[in-house]
Scaffold this active site. Structure first.
Site, PDB file in Angstrom:
ATOM      1  N   GLU A  85       0.826  -1.209   0.000  1.00  0.00           N
ATOM      2  CA  GLU A  85       0.000   0.000   0.000  1.00  0.00           C
ATOM      3  C   GLU A  85       0.862   1.262   0.000  1.00  0.00           C
ATOM      4  O   GLU A  85       0.537   2.237  -0.663  1.00  0.00           O
ATOM      5  CB  GLU A  85      -0.952   0.008   1.204  1.00  0.00           C
ATOM      6  CG  GLU A  85      -2.073  -1.026   1.099  1.00  0.00           C
ATOM      7  CD  GLU A  85      -2.987  -0.785  -0.097  1.00  0.00           C
ATOM      8  OE1 GLU A  85      -3.025   0.347  -0.612  1.00  0.00           O
ATOM      9  OE2 GLU A  85      -3.652  -1.748  -0.529  1.00  0.00           O
ATOM     10  N   ASP A 137      -9.602   6.023  -1.976  1.00  0.00           N
ATOM     11  CA  ASP A 137      -8.395   6.538  -2.642  1.00  0.00           C
ATOM     12  C   ASP A 137      -8.853   7.187  -3.949  1.00  0.00           C
ATOM     13  O   ASP A 137     -10.064   7.327  -4.180  1.00  0.00           O
ATOM     14  CB  ASP A 137      -7.374   5.409  -2.876  1.00  0.00           C
ATOM     15  CG  ASP A 137      -7.791   4.475  -4.007  1.00  0.00           C
ATOM     16  OD1 ASP A 137      -9.006   4.466  -4.366  1.00  0.00           O
ATOM     17  OD2 ASP A 137      -6.927   3.769  -4.556  1.00  0.00           O
ATOM     18  N   TYR A 173      -6.536   6.013   4.764  1.00  0.00           N
ATOM     19  CA  TYR A 173      -6.656   5.047   3.670  1.00  0.00           C
ATOM     20  C   TYR A 173      -5.824   3.783   3.934  1.00  0.00           C
ATOM     21  O   TYR A 173      -6.326   2.663   3.840  1.00  0.00           O
ATOM     22  CB  TYR A 173      -6.238   5.684   2.329  1.00  0.00           C
ATOM     23  CG  TYR A 173      -5.978   4.593   1.320  1.00  0.00           C
ATOM     24  CD1 TYR A 173      -7.042   3.957   0.701  1.00  0.00           C
ATOM     25  CD2 TYR A 173      -4.687   4.112   1.092  1.00  0.00           C
ATOM     26  CE1 TYR A 173      -6.831   2.890  -0.141  1.00  0.00           C
ATOM     27  CE2 TYR A 173      -4.465   3.047   0.251  1.00  0.00           C
ATOM     28  CZ  TYR A 173      -5.546   2.446  -0.374  1.00  0.00           C
ATOM     29  OH  TYR A 173      -5.332   1.372  -1.185  1.00  0.00           O
TER      30      TYR A 173
END
Ligand code: SF4
Length: 419
Positions: A64, A166, A148
């Site tokens: 991520e 996102d 996020y």
């Protein structure tokens, strides 16, 4: 019923998912599509096969952070090398910043790698090597982990039913619900988080979130979305609007028929039928990047085996490209004449190396343009062959001579590689 004082009014119904049967159908359609079409990505394979929750969370976390602002295709290779080198949090916690920067070189936004490593150290030293187990704690306890990333790690690694927002999700949700107000405004972002949390599938939250992002990345793309192949097209209000026009022909400027709707496009920029679904999302105009010029000099000498070597120096440990290596460089004032910039660079090199560098000895090689997120940077490149050794005062900044091969293996930015 009247709302308690201070509670914001709920958004008008056309911008919401309020029908439970529609939410159920959307989840099923999206997940079925994802099961059939999802891309094979190394972090997905790892997360699916790993039985240890901490290792799984670490594997998702690394992916991520790497994927922020960077394309999947670029990340794959970096990810594989990273996981091979530091397969666990413990291994990463022991790495040096130099090693992290070297592996990260070329991915951009270098502070992300640095913060990832700092956070790994924190998990090992302060949390006994155990990753926080909820999105709330991940965000609270780990530096560099925002809302996020926390949601992504918690939903994918632990199955927590929490949504994510996102850039891809913003686009998909704004289209699904005709949200045309500035999608970077806090008011709209808050609404999108509410929506993502309401929509996320309770039994497969990680897959649902990845599916929504994958849809944005591969089908509901920015410029030419493939609406005909979209698994959630029957839930998409932007598409319906494109095909059938306004649901009710209201004579005023308000799109959803609710006066002063905070989620519709502003009255000054109404729906443009030539844009179709790409009317959404909308963003306030971006700030123009700052224009900057930097003189840089490639100092070259013959190494002991006759191969050319180049001098690189390390940047300060904070600020842009912190701790990375570069050719000796000097930011230039705007509008400086060629001759003056050459003199400024020669002065700089002379003061720094103690070598009698003269402006006329600098050979102009060319200009290299590199766009950082917020800076339009031009490097004015010179070269200077030396026939002796130069040692820089290490108190000024660390420096070293490298061969071309060593240069490429060092922690240097993409911009310097272009130079
Ligand atoms: Fe996006 Fe088109 Fe699907 Fe709507 S129908 S979500 S605009 S791809």
């Amino acid at each position: 019923a009247a709302l308690p004082a201070g509670t914001p009014a709920p958004p008008p119904a056309p911008h919401l998912f309020s029908d439970p049967s529609e939410i159920g159908a959307l989840r099923r359609n999206l997940l079925a599509w994802y099961d059939g079409c999802k891309r094979d990505l190394p972090w997905r394979t790892l997360a699916a096969a790993e039985t240890d929750a901490d290792r799984r969370a670490y594997a998702v976390w690394v992916s991520e952070i790497m994927l922020q602002q960077t394309q999947v295709a670029t990340v794959i290779d970096y990810y594989n090398r990273w996981m091979q080198k530091w397969p666990t949090l413990q291994a990463l916690a022991q790495a040096s910043l130099e090693e992290v920067n070297e592996l990260w070189a070329g991915l951009g936004y270098y502070s992300r790698g640095k913060r990832l490593q700092e956070a790994a150290k924190k998990v090992v030293s302060e949390l006994a090597g155990r990753m926080p187990r909820t999105a709330e704690d991940l965000q609270k306890l780990l530096p560099g982990v925002g809302r996020y990333t926390a949601g992504a790690i918690a939903s994918i690694s632990y199955g927590q039913a929490t949504g994510v927002v996102d850039g891809n999700v913003i686009r998909v949700l704004c289209r699904l619900r005709c949200i045309g107000a500035d999608s970077s405004s806090p008011a709209v972002i808050d609404r999108l988080w509410d929506m993502a949390n309401a929509l996320v599938d309770r039994s497969r939250p990680g897959d649902f979130n990845q599916a929504l992002m994958e849809l944005g990345a591969t089908v509901c793309v920015p410029k030419a979305p493939l609406c005909g192949e979209c698994p959630v097209k029957q839930h998409c209000r932007a598409r319906r609007r494109k095909l059938f026009g306004k649901p009710t022909p209201v004579p005023d400027v308000e799109d959803c028929g609710v006066g002063g709707c905070p989620l519709c496009p502003p009255a000054t920029e109404p729906w443009d039928s030539s844009l179709g679904v790409t009317n959404f999302p909308r963003k306030a105009a971006k700030k123009q990047p700052r224009v900057a010029r930097t003189a840089t000099c490639v100092l070259e000498r013959r190494g002991c085996h006759g191969a050319p070597e180049y001098l690189i120096v390390q940047r300060p440990s904070s600020g842009l490209l912190a701790g990375l290596w570069e050719f000796p460089s000097l930011p230039l004032d705007q509008g400086l004449q060629e001759e003056k910039q050459r003199e400024a660079l020669a002065d700089h090199l002379r003061a720094w190396t103690g070598w009698p560098v003269v402006a006329g000895g600098l050979r102009f090689v060319g200009e290299v343009v590199h766009i950082f997120s917020h800076i339009h940077q031009t490097y004015v490149v010179y070269s200077l062959p030396l026939d002796g050794d130069v040692t820089l005062d290490p108190a000024l900044s660390p420096s070293r001579w490298v061969t071309e091969e060593e240069f490429h293996a060092s922690a240097v930015s993409t911009a310097m590689k272009k130079v």
